[in-house]
Design an enzyme around this catalytic site. Structure first.
Site, PDB file in Angstrom:
ATOM      1  N   ASP A 233      56.404 -40.948 -20.490  1.00 49.16           N
ATOM      2  CA  ASP A 233      57.487 -41.757 -21.058  1.00 49.16           C
ATOM      3  C   ASP A 233      56.904 -43.139 -21.411  1.00 49.16           C
ATOM      4  OD1 ASP A 233      59.695 -43.300 -21.596  1.00 49.16           O
ATOM      5  OD2 ASP A 233      60.794 -42.758 -19.771  1.00 49.16           O
TER       6      ASP A 233
ATOM      7  N   GLU B 122      32.308 -58.818 -15.304  1.00 49.09           N
ATOM      8  CA  GLU B 122      32.174 -57.574 -14.537  1.00 49.09           C
ATOM      9  C   GLU B 122      31.387 -56.578 -15.370  1.00 49.09           C
ATOM     10  OE1 GLU B 122      33.448 -53.443 -13.373  1.00 49.09           O
ATOM     11  OE2 GLU B 122      33.439 -54.442 -15.295  1.00 49.09           O
TER      12      GLU B 122
ATOM     13  N   CYS C 281      36.861 -59.396 -11.061  1.00 49.41           N
ATOM     14  CA  CYS C 281      37.679 -60.288 -11.900  1.00 49.41           C
ATOM     15  C   CYS C 281      37.702 -61.726 -11.387  1.00 49.41           C
ATOM     16  CB  CYS C 281      39.103 -59.767 -11.974  1.00 49.41           C
ATOM     17  SG  CYS C 281      39.183 -58.035 -12.395  1.00 49.41           S
TER      18      CYS C 281
ATOM     19  N   THR D  76      45.752 -49.261 -18.310  1.00 47.50           N
ATOM     20  CA  THR D  76      45.511 -50.671 -17.939  1.00 47.50           C
ATOM     21  C   THR D  76      44.130 -51.133 -18.394  1.00 47.50           C
ATOM     22  OG1 THR D  76      44.641 -50.191 -15.718  1.00 47.50           O
ATOM     23  CG2 THR D  76      47.021 -50.434 -15.915  1.00 47.50           C
TER      24      THR D  76
ATOM     25  N   SER E  30      44.066 -50.658  -4.387  1.00 48.01           N
ATOM     26  CA  SER E  30      43.846 -51.872  -5.195  1.00 48.01           C
ATOM     27  C   SER E  30      45.098 -52.759  -5.180  1.00 48.01           C
ATOM     28  CB  SER E  30      43.427 -51.522  -6.625  1.00 48.01           C
ATOM     29  OG  SER E  30      44.513 -51.114  -7.414  1.00 48.01           O
TER      30      SER E  30
ATOM     31  N   HIS F 217      46.327 -63.352 -11.357  1.00 48.33           N
ATOM     32  CA  HIS F 217      45.459 -62.417 -12.065  1.00 48.33           C
ATOM     33  C   HIS F 217      46.338 -61.272 -12.583  1.00 48.33           C
ATOM     34  CE1 HIS F 217      42.460 -59.607 -13.163  1.00 48.33           C
ATOM     35  NE2 HIS F 217      42.739 -58.775 -12.167  1.00 48.33           N
TER      36      HIS F 217
ATOM     37  N   LYS G 248      54.710 -58.447  -9.029  1.00 49.94           N
ATOM     38  CA  LYS G 248      54.584 -57.973  -7.639  1.00 49.94           C
ATOM     39  C   LYS G 248      54.002 -59.088  -6.762  1.00 49.94           C
ATOM     40  CE  LYS G 248      53.565 -53.076  -8.777  1.00 49.94           C
ATOM     41  NZ  LYS G 248      54.602 -52.275  -8.131  1.00 49.94           N
TER      42      LYS G 248
ATOM     43  N   ASN H 239      43.996 -55.504 -19.671  1.00 51.67           N
ATOM     44  CA  ASN H 239      43.229 -56.220 -18.654  1.00 51.67           C
ATOM     45  C   ASN H 239      41.962 -56.805 -19.277  1.00 51.67           C
ATOM     46  OD1 ASN H 239      42.253 -57.224 -16.254  1.00 51.67           O
ATOM     47  ND2 ASN H 239      42.271 -55.263 -15.149  1.00 51.67           N
TER      48      ASN H 239
ATOM     49  N   SER I 174      38.528 -57.560  -7.226  1.00 54.71           N
ATOM     50  CA  SER I 174      38.456 -56.418  -6.318  1.00 54.71           C
ATOM     51  C   SER I 174      37.171 -56.431  -5.523  1.00 54.71           C
ATOM     52  CB  SER I 174      38.526 -55.123  -7.127  1.00 54.71           C
ATOM     53  OG  SER I 174      39.810 -54.968  -7.662  1.00 54.71           O
TER      54      SER I 174
HETATM   55  N1  CAA Z   1      60.304 -46.102 -17.037  1.00 58.69           N
HETATM   56  C1  CAA Z   1      60.102 -47.308 -16.432  1.00 58.69           C
HETATM   57  N2  CAA Z   1      59.246 -47.491 -15.397  1.00 58.69           N
HETATM   58  C2  CAA Z   1      58.557 -46.424 -14.969  1.00 58.69           C
HETATM   59  C3  CAA Z   1      58.709 -45.149 -15.546  1.00 58.69           C
HETATM   60  C4  CAA Z   1      59.631 -45.001 -16.622  1.00 58.69           C
HETATM   61  N3  CAA Z   1      59.826 -43.851 -17.219  1.00 58.69           N
HETATM   62  N4  CAA Z   1      57.892 -44.291 -14.900  1.00 58.69           N
HETATM   63  C5  CAA Z   1      57.237 -45.000 -13.948  1.00 58.69           C
HETATM   64  N5  CAA Z   1      57.644 -46.287 -13.990  1.00 58.69           N
HETATM   65  C6  CAA Z   1      57.191 -47.404 -13.161  1.00 58.69           C
HETATM   66  C7  CAA Z   1      57.007 -47.044 -11.690  1.00 58.69           C
HETATM   67  O1  CAA Z   1      58.235 -47.093 -10.991  1.00 58.69           O
HETATM   68  C8  CAA Z   1      56.017 -48.125 -11.274  1.00 58.69           C
HETATM   69  O2  CAA Z   1      56.698 -49.343 -11.112  1.00 58.69           O
HETATM   70  P1  CAA Z   1      56.646 -50.100  -9.665  1.00 58.69           P
HETATM   71  O3  CAA Z   1      55.195 -50.280  -9.345  1.00 58.69           O
HETATM   72  O4  CAA Z   1      57.365 -51.380  -9.914  1.00 58.69           O
HETATM   73  O5  CAA Z   1      57.319 -49.181  -8.718  1.00 58.69           O
HETATM   74  C9  CAA Z   1      55.136 -48.321 -12.506  1.00 58.69           C
HETATM   75  O6  CAA Z   1      55.880 -47.723 -13.590  1.00 58.69           O
HETATM   76  C10 CAA Z   1      53.805 -47.603 -12.396  1.00 58.69           C
HETATM   77  O7  CAA Z   1      54.052 -46.281 -12.053  1.00 58.69           O
HETATM   78  P2  CAA Z   1      53.120 -45.520 -10.984  1.00 58.69           P
HETATM   79  O8  CAA Z   1      52.942 -46.368  -9.767  1.00 58.69           O
HETATM   80  O9  CAA Z   1      53.639 -44.139 -10.817  1.00 58.69           O
HETATM   81  O10 CAA Z   1      51.780 -45.496 -11.843  1.00 58.69           O
HETATM   82  P3  CAA Z   1      50.419 -44.824 -11.536  1.00 58.69           P
HETATM   83  O11 CAA Z   1      50.325 -44.373 -10.133  1.00 58.69           O
HETATM   84  O12 CAA Z   1      50.184 -43.816 -12.612  1.00 58.69           O
HETATM   85  O13 CAA Z   1      49.370 -46.010 -11.779  1.00 58.69           O
HETATM   86  C11 CAA Z   1      48.242 -48.019 -11.159  1.00 58.69           C
HETATM   87  C12 CAA Z   1      49.598 -47.369 -11.474  1.00 58.69           C
HETATM   88  C13 CAA Z   1      47.790 -47.571  -9.776  1.00 58.69           C
HETATM   89  C14 CAA Z   1      48.412 -49.530 -11.178  1.00 58.69           C
HETATM   90  C15 CAA Z   1      47.199 -47.592 -12.219  1.00 58.69           C
HETATM   91  O14 CAA Z   1      47.585 -48.048 -13.479  1.00 58.69           O
HETATM   92  C16 CAA Z   1      45.792 -48.050 -11.922  1.00 58.69           C
HETATM   93  O15 CAA Z   1      45.060 -47.438 -11.145  1.00 58.69           O
HETATM   94  N6  CAA Z   1      45.343 -49.184 -12.584  1.00 58.69           N
HETATM   95  C17 CAA Z   1      44.004 -49.731 -12.387  1.00 58.69           C
HETATM   96  C18 CAA Z   1      43.921 -50.495 -11.083  1.00 58.69           C
HETATM   97  C19 CAA Z   1      44.656 -51.806 -11.115  1.00 58.69           C
HETATM   98  O16 CAA Z   1      44.876 -52.395 -12.148  1.00 58.69           O
HETATM   99  N7  CAA Z   1      45.041 -52.297  -9.915  1.00 58.69           N
HETATM  100  C20 CAA Z   1      45.696 -53.580  -9.814  1.00 58.69           C
HETATM  101  C21 CAA Z   1      45.246 -54.349  -8.610  1.00 58.69           C
HETATM  102  S1  CAA Z   1      43.460 -54.476  -8.593  1.00 58.69           S
HETATM  103  C22 CAA Z   1      43.106 -55.801  -9.608  1.00 58.69           C
HETATM  104  O17 CAA Z   1      43.965 -56.571  -9.932  1.00 58.69           O
HETATM  105  C23 CAA Z   1      41.707 -55.954 -10.106  1.00 58.69           C
HETATM  106  C24 CAA Z   1      41.602 -55.431 -11.480  1.00 58.69           C
HETATM  107  O18 CAA Z   1      41.758 -56.167 -12.442  1.00 58.69           O
HETATM  108  C25 CAA Z   1      41.308 -54.008 -11.663  1.00 58.69           C
END
Ligand code: CAA
Length: 384
Positions: free
Chosen positions: A30, A80, A112, A153, A202, A234, A243, A273, A305
């Site tokens: 979606d 990075e 980062c 991302t 993460s 960040h 968050k 990102n 990270s």
């Molecule tokens: N409509 C609206 N919202 C929806 C939706 C829909 N149809 N379906 C899902 N969502 C929402 C979920 O509820 C969730 O929101 P909340 O977190 O507020 O609950 C959001 O969309 C994401 O959904 P999921 O948690 O199910 O997503 P995911 O598990 O597929 O992946 C992630 C999320 C773990 C962040 C992933 O994108 C990822 O691994 N990203 C890379 C790591 C990262 O960026 N980590 C951040 C911290 S680390 C850091 O900051 C260093 C860096 O730069 C990497």
């Protein structure tokens, strides 16, 4: 004590961009998950002849066109996505831009967070040599494996920043809080072009490091949340900053409105990102979209990270609006070449072979391009 901080700043994107709605369509997700759930709309994708050096050189050149090089004795390259295990990415930029020989050049790494190390180091250098200036270039390509959770991302971009005494934009205040813990939340092995990430870990490491660095900031006499007018975090994706803001509110037992974050999200939603450049592209976005910043105190949460974070503050100069330049980045974002999903996959899978000469196709219209590899050495050139 003399004020030291950010005197000028520039942001650049890439030649290509992928709509996240297109990624969502192909992945059967979606689109609201990306748009609302992650808070992202598009992601910058480097063309075959772009990399962190070309993006960084472009950002630095644009900034130096305004400021000149007088007084700059240090060039710190934070990334990075380093292109060499030994030679600093800054050396390539130094050569491409024909910078003065009397300059120290080095590369800094801690995911980062590297850009903030460069900024804090620059403050120290200028405290010792108040007449000197430090040029910082933060440039990164956020790349995860295809179909992995991190795929939406991804992104790319570079920020160039000039740090000096009596800065035109933001004075960085001396109090700072730091927090480090060895965590395997995200890393990129030497032989991999994509980062490895434990998504859930993460997120918790980001938030733990935020509260840890905030507590250290408080212990060192930092300002209370009530004394901070704007909050930058960040931004691996913009929802993450929300968050973080909620976590800080909970941790401090304070009600913190979220609408103040919006102005800092505009460019990240478009770029994705940008790792080390991300919090400073958020600062640029804030300065370009919030007209009430004069004299306001900004809180910065920088996270890398692995993991290290830092909380510090800066105060925006009264006449900052006379020194911001919205046009280059806004027209560049609008002029990006929208690529198809198949073009994105082709670029993603393009890994340069080692041990053979490579000539890159001519694609980017940025001022500098990555021409290829000759005799094992990367070749860069001004775009003709
Ligand atoms: N409509 C609206 N919202 C929806 C939706 C829909 N149809 N379906 C899902 N969502 C929402 C979920 O509820 C969730 O929101 P909340 O977190 O507020 O609950 C959001 O969309 C994401 O959904 P999921 O948690 O199910 O997503 P995911 O598990 O597929 O992946 C992630 C999320 C773990 C962040 C992933 O994108 C990822 O691994 N990203 C890379 C790591 C990262 O960026 N980590 C951040 C911290 S680390 C850091 O900051 C260093 C860096 O730069 C990497």
């Amino acid at each position: 004590m003399v004020a030291i901080g950010i005197d000028d700043i520039e942001l650049v994107a890439t030649h290509d961009v992928l709509e996240l709605a297109e990624l969502a369509r192909v992945r059967g997700v979606d689109p609201a998950k990306y748009e609302i759930g992650l808070g992202q709309t598009r992601m910058s994708v480097p063309a075959a002849d772009e990399d962190p050096i070309t993006m960084g050189a472009t950002a630095a050149a644009r900034l130096l066109e305004r400021t000149g090089t007088d007084g700059i004795r240090s060039l710190l390259f934070a990334t990075e996505t380093g292109v060499d295990q030994s030679k600093s990415g800054g050396m390539f930029i130094h050569g491409l831009l024909g910078l003065p020989k009397a300059m120290r050049v080095a590369e800094i790494k801690q995911a980062c967070y590297a850009g903030t190390v460069a900024l804090q180091s620059a403050l120290g250098v200028i405290a010792r040599e108040p007449e000197s200036k430090v040029l910082i270039v933060m440039s990164d390509i956020a790349k995860y494996e295809l179909e992995g959770s991190g795929e939406p991302t991804q992104g790319a971009g570079a920020v160039a920043m000039l740090v000096s005494a009596n800065p035109a934009l933001v004075e960085i205040e001396p109090e700072t809080g730091i927090y480090s813990a060895d965590v395997d939340d995200f890393w990129r092995p030497n032989d991999s072009t994509t980062a490895v990430v434990d998504g859930a870990l993460s997120l918790s490491a980001y938030l733990d490091t935020l509260t840890g660095s905030w507590d250290d900031y408080q212990a060192r006499g930092g300002h209370s949340v009530a004394e901070i007018d704007r909050f930058l975090y960040h931004q691996p994706f913009t929802k993450m900053a929300r968050k973080g803001h909620r976590e800080l509110a909970k941790h401090t037992g304070t009600e913190l409105p979220e609408d103040v974050l919006e102005a800092s999200f505009v460019y990240n939603r478009e770029l994705g990102n940008t790792y080390g450049a991300s919090i400073y592209s958020a600062l640029i976005s804030l300065m370009h979209h919030d007209e009430e910043l004069a004299g306001k105190r900004i809180g910065f949460y920088s996270y890398g990270s692995g993991s290290t974070g830092e909380y510090f503050t800066g105060v925006v100069r009264d006449d900052y609006r006379d020194h911001i330049h919205t046009e280059p980045i806004q027209s560049e974002l609008a002029a990006r070449n929208v690529i198809t999903f198949d073009e994105y996959v082709e670029l993603h899978e393009r890994v340069l072979p080692s041990g053979v000469d490579v000539e890159n196709p001519r694609v980017t219209n940025a001022p500098y391009r990555f021409a290829g590899i000759r005799g094992g050495a990367r070749q860069y050139e001004a775009n003709s």
